[in-house]
Design a protein around this motif. Structure first.
Motif, PDB file in Angstrom:
ATOM      1  N   CYS A   7      -1.694  60.592 129.392  1.00 62.19           N
ATOM      2  CA  CYS A   7      -1.337  61.243 128.151  1.00 62.19           C
ATOM      3  C   CYS A   7      -2.437  62.220 127.735  1.00 62.19           C
ATOM      4  O   CYS A   7      -3.548  62.204 128.256  1.00 62.19           O
ATOM      5  CB  CYS A   7      -1.111  60.204 127.060  1.00 62.19           C
ATOM      6  SG  CYS A   7      -2.613  59.384 126.517  1.00 62.19           S
ATOM      7  N   CYS A  14      -5.742  60.643 126.530  1.00 62.41           N
ATOM      8  CA  CYS A  14      -6.557  60.055 127.584  1.00 62.41           C
ATOM      9  C   CYS A  14      -7.225  61.147 128.415  1.00 62.41           C
ATOM     10  O   CYS A  14      -8.365  60.992 128.861  1.00 62.41           O
ATOM     11  CB  CYS A  14      -5.708  59.162 128.476  1.00 62.41           C
ATOM     12  SG  CYS A  14      -5.293  57.587 127.703  1.00 62.41           S
ATOM     13  N   ASN A  40      -4.406  52.739 126.025  1.00 63.20           N
ATOM     14  CA  ASN A  40      -5.570  53.300 125.356  1.00 63.20           C
ATOM     15  C   ASN A  40      -5.226  53.777 123.951  1.00 63.20           C
ATOM     16  O   ASN A  40      -5.931  53.485 122.985  1.00 63.20           O
ATOM     17  CB  ASN A  40      -6.135  54.469 126.172  1.00 63.20           C
ATOM     18  CG  ASN A  40      -6.707  53.997 127.488  1.00 63.20           C
ATOM     19  OD1 ASN A  40      -7.153  52.862 127.599  1.00 63.20           O
ATOM     20  ND2 ASN A  40      -6.680  54.864 128.477  1.00 63.20           N
ATOM     21  N   CYS A  41      -4.177  54.512 123.867  1.00 59.20           N
ATOM     22  CA  CYS A  41      -3.770  55.024 122.560  1.00 59.20           C
ATOM     23  C   CYS A  41      -3.343  53.878 121.647  1.00 59.20           C
ATOM     24  O   CYS A  41      -3.626  53.870 120.454  1.00 59.20           O
ATOM     25  CB  CYS A  41      -2.622  56.020 122.699  1.00 59.20           C
ATOM     26  SG  CYS A  41      -3.091  57.552 123.527  1.00 59.20           S
ATOM     27  N   CYS A  64      -4.887  55.348 131.873  1.00 62.96           N
ATOM     28  CA  CYS A  64      -3.741  55.608 131.010  1.00 62.96           C
ATOM     29  C   CYS A  64      -2.471  55.013 131.599  1.00 62.96           C
ATOM     30  O   CYS A  64      -1.841  55.605 132.472  1.00 62.96           O
ATOM     31  CB  CYS A  64      -3.580  57.107 130.811  1.00 62.96           C
ATOM     32  SG  CYS A  64      -2.203  57.531 129.743  1.00 62.96           S
ATOM     33  N   CYS A  82       0.483  54.571 125.669  1.00 58.11           N
ATOM     34  CA  CYS A  82      -0.371  54.006 126.703  1.00 58.11           C
ATOM     35  C   CYS A  82      -1.294  52.981 126.055  1.00 58.11           C
ATOM     36  O   CYS A  82      -1.486  52.967 124.850  1.00 58.11           O
ATOM     37  CB  CYS A  82      -1.180  55.106 127.397  1.00 58.11           C
ATOM     38  SG  CYS A  82      -2.517  55.788 126.413  1.00 58.11           S
TER      39      CYS A  82
HETATM   40 ZN   LIG Z   1      -3.169  57.528 127.718  1.00 59.09          ZN
END
Ligand SMILES: [Zn+2]
Ligand SMILES: [Zn+2]
Length: 364
Positions: free
Chosen positions: A138, A141, A124-125, A150, A122
DNA sequence: AGATTCGGATGGTAAAGCGT
DNA sequence: CGCTTTACCATCCGAATCTA
């Protein structure tokens, strides 16, 4: 020591002799990984953790239960009855240690399983450079309360039309197996994969035999270190806690022979131990792309070829250097801003207009 | 101590090269 | 056209650093 951060709860199974064995689950990133076949006559695969460093560099909080750089899969010839492999301080350092078993000073080190990646992290990751999973939102998140943001990122389109020049054909190797250097006599030139004999053991350690943990009772502290050999009732001098090799393979158990003092024994979970750099003969790769985390659209037009192609990098063990200060913008999930600050540098290269690849060459 | 940053190792796989 | 080789680019490990 015993317990890892939180993730893996070791299950317990029993070997053919009915002795309990702790079986730690595979670290997440190795789930589903394939393992190389064992050399003929080799001991079943074991995850091996190197001993805890005594210089204070030990980090008990290694993520995923995996020590830095490890664990490494190792194969050994069958140990004598009642014995398992372990590392011990060099002979002489501690009086009373039995001598090395002949021919076993150089266990073979097999390549460790590959790390698994999700197909798409994602955003964010990805911007945080952290492990993601297939779920949406995920796990990470959710943990940080940013589940609503996410979403999958967008992969850049791969560059096309890059010339490469002639390929160097590789030699096809069939059934690459590691072998024991002590056993192997035939030197098949280049068609066989040479065994990687264990390089230098972690500082101050040698491969060694120790009695199987089932051989002796657990200490009051639960330190099932299996020391204090007592095969004949004559105890050696007390041996400090030491790491053994614990099976992390749910399906394979070594055919332990009967023990003189066999009986139910509690194993202490594998201690967290740091590992020395992997053998240099194992993989040599390098590269240094910048992870341009910009989510910029894939523009193809003219691309700068970049070269890189030199120099092996210090292993994970080598200290890392870091810039003195940093800018401000960052793309951390909580700030929900896009990153895109690291800049790539295009060292152009390429013989006759052929790319040289940001990856340099990797082992096959 | 936990969160964040980020250099770079590692993985995945599309595309180029090549034998047939 | 299928297989091999190359290398683009993504993932994410883990040390360094920041922050509470
Ligand atoms: Zn995520
Ligand atoms: Zn994620």
């Amino acid at each position: 020591m015993a317990s890892e951060p939180s993730k893996s709860s070791a299950t317990v199974a029993q070997d053919p002799q009915g002795q309990p064995h702790p079986i730690a689950p595979y670290p997440p990133q190795f789930a589903g990984a394939h393992y190389p076949p064992l050399p003929p006559g080799a001991y079943p695969p074991y995850y091996a953790y190197a001993p805890i460093p005594t210089d204070g560099s030990h980090d008990p909080s290694a993520p995923n239960g995996v020590p830095p750089g490890g664990p490494y899969l190792m194969a050994f010839p069958p140990p004598p009855p009642g014995m398992v492999y372990a590392y011990a301080p060099p002979p002489g350092q501690l009086p009373g240690y039995p001598p090395f078993a002949p021919g076993l000073q150089t266990p073979v080190v097999l390549p460790r399983p590959k790390r698994k990646q999700v197909k798409m992290a994602c955003t964010n990751c990805a911007s945080a450079c952290k492990r993601c999973d297939d779920a949406r939102p995920c796990e990470r998140c959710q943990k940080y309360g940013i589940a609503d943001s996410c979403v999958d990122g967008i992969r850049k389109e791969r560059k096309k039309g890059i010339k490469r020049g002639p390929y160097k054909r590789k030699n096809k190797v069939s059934g690459g197996e590691a072998t024991f250097s002590s056993n192997q006599t035939s030197e098949s030139s280049e068609t066989t994969i040479q065994p990687m004999s264990y390089p230098a053991p972690p500082e101050g350690y040698y491969p060694y035999y120790y009695p199987h943990p089932g051989f002796v009772p657990v200490t009051a502290e639960g330190q099932a270190n299996g020391d204090t050999p007592t095969a004949n009732g004559n105890a050696h001098p007390p041996v400090p806690p030491h790491p053994s090799f614990y099976s992390m393979h749910p399906a394979v158990f070594p055919p332990y022979p009967p023990y003189a003092h066999a009986g139910p024994v509690a194993f202490a979970p594998p201690p967290m131990m740091q590992l020395q750099p992997p053998p240099s003969t194992q993989d040599q790769h390098q590269h240094s792309p910048s992870h341009a985390k910009s989510t910029e659209p894939a523009t193809n037009g003219n691309v700068e070829e970049n070269g890189d192609s030199s120099g092996m990098s210090p292993s994970k063990n080598g200290k890392k250097k870091r810039r003195a200060s940093k800018g401000d913008e960052n793309g951390h999930p909580t700030s929900s801003s896009s990153k895109g600050k690291k800049t790539k540098n295009g060292t152009s290269e390429g013989v006759n207009g052929t790319t040289n690849g940001v990856d340099g060459q990797r082992p096959g």
